[in-house]
Scaffold this active site. Structure first.
Site, PDB file in Angstrom:
ATOM      1  N   ARG A 169       0.828  -1.218   0.000  1.00 52.54           N
ATOM      2  CA  ARG A 169       0.000   0.000   0.000  1.00 52.54           C
ATOM      3  C   ARG A 169       0.851   1.252   0.000  1.00 52.54           C
ATOM      4  O   ARG A 169       0.588   2.196  -0.744  1.00 52.54           O
ATOM      5  CB  ARG A 169      -0.962   0.006   1.191  1.00 52.54           C
TER       6      ARG A 169
ATOM      7  N   ASN B  14      -6.215  -2.739   2.079  1.00 58.15           N
ATOM      8  CA  ASN B  14      -6.200  -4.190   2.220  1.00 58.15           C
ATOM      9  C   ASN B  14      -7.630  -4.682   2.359  1.00 58.15           C
ATOM     10  O   ASN B  14      -8.469  -4.019   2.971  1.00 58.15           O
ATOM     11  CB  ASN B  14      -5.417  -4.605   3.466  1.00 58.15           C
TER      12      ASN B  14
END
Length: 88
Positions: A17, A35
């Site tokens: 990320r 996520n």
């Protein structure tokens, strides 16, 4: 142009990320990444088509040595007008 992407593989717990956010900012793209409970990563990204295609290629290669992308599911969407790229 905006893309919605679901990415599977070794993509959680490996800096995906953060790497995706940094790369998006470098390429002047906006959107978000998060996520999912099933172990995948979901993101939306928007910007110029050429930059989006280059960004997706970079994601597919893995943004660091710990990331391993197995599959990417990409769909086109209408622009939302994001003004930054955020981790959710």
């Amino acid at each position: 142009m905006r893309k919605h992407v679901i990415i599977s593989g070794r993509v959680q717990g490996v800096g995906f990320r953060r790497s995706a956010q940094v790369k998006a900012k470098e390429m002047d793209l906006n959107g978000w990444v998060r996520n999912k409970d099933d172990g995948t990563v979901e993101l939306e990204v928007e910007g110029q088509e050429e930059k989006l295609n280059a960004y997706l290629q970079d994601l597919d290669k893995g943004l660091n040595k710990f990331i391993r992308v197995e599959q990417m599911y990409v769909t086109n969407k209408e622009n939302n007008g994001y003004d930054s790229f955020q981790t959710r």
